[in-house]
Motif scaffolding. Sequence first.
Motif: not given
Length: 276
Positions: A84-91, A95-109, A235-241
């Motif tokens: 939902n576009r929370a303003p975080f720079d890195v997550y 686990d490995v599942t949640y970051p992988a799902r975010l990356a699949e949804k185009g949320m990785s920097l 961890f995942l670097l976030l596209t919303n950073t």
Amino acid sequence: MESLSKTLHERKFYMKRILMLLLALSPLGPVPAFAGGSTVLVAAASSMKFPFTEIAKAFERENPGTSVKLSFGSSGNFYSQILNRAPFDVYFSADVTYPARLAEKGMSLDSSPPQLYARGRLVLWIPSMVGIDPVKDKMVSLLNPSIKKVAIANPSLAPYGRAAVEAMNRAGIYIELEPRLVFGENISQAAQFAHSGAAQAGLIAYSLAVTDKMKTAGSFWEIPPDFYAPIDQSFLLLTNTQNPEGARSFARFVTHPKGQKILERYGFGFPESRPR
């Protein structure tokens, strides 16, 4: 003077662009000090509260003018917030599942993949007031009539909660214990339930059990790693950073020797495929 000021301004602009380009060539790269004052917004699993508080202070000492704002909670809740576009720079998930799902949804920097940074450990913690030694009785401790409630993190939100359910199933006691389980929103809240007496035992992260607060109030037994799937954490670097340079720099610090030493003190291991 005006011409000189313009020239200096242009030089700073192009140097910044060059630095950003070099950083973009690799998700992390080497570990130089981060040049520039800013705030890095970090979302981290609650099991990382104590080591990340130390890591953030060490990072800030090496990068004057840069601050790290840490937010701790369950990995699942952060997953939803980031969607939902929370303003975080890195997550930093547990686990490995949640970051992988975010990356699949185009949320990785820059479409960078998630990267491993730690492997967690699960323990059985029992407060001293209960009068049961978890080291002696191990998982059978949980069947003692003195233990009315067992605290775990919510398995639908927290990886350590899922690991706790796996461990109880592996020990053959889950069905008997299920009515006695109480769920914390995250692993820190589960530890608090056990510490406060709301539960007489907790299946919690090793990183919380070794803190002074928990060590003085009880004892723990480490659950064998073959009782649950490895708690590999990425961890995942976030596209919303709003601060890609700061996010990369902090992630480098976590995954390189100074950060690793702090993580090791809190019991974290390191998967072989982590960044070096």
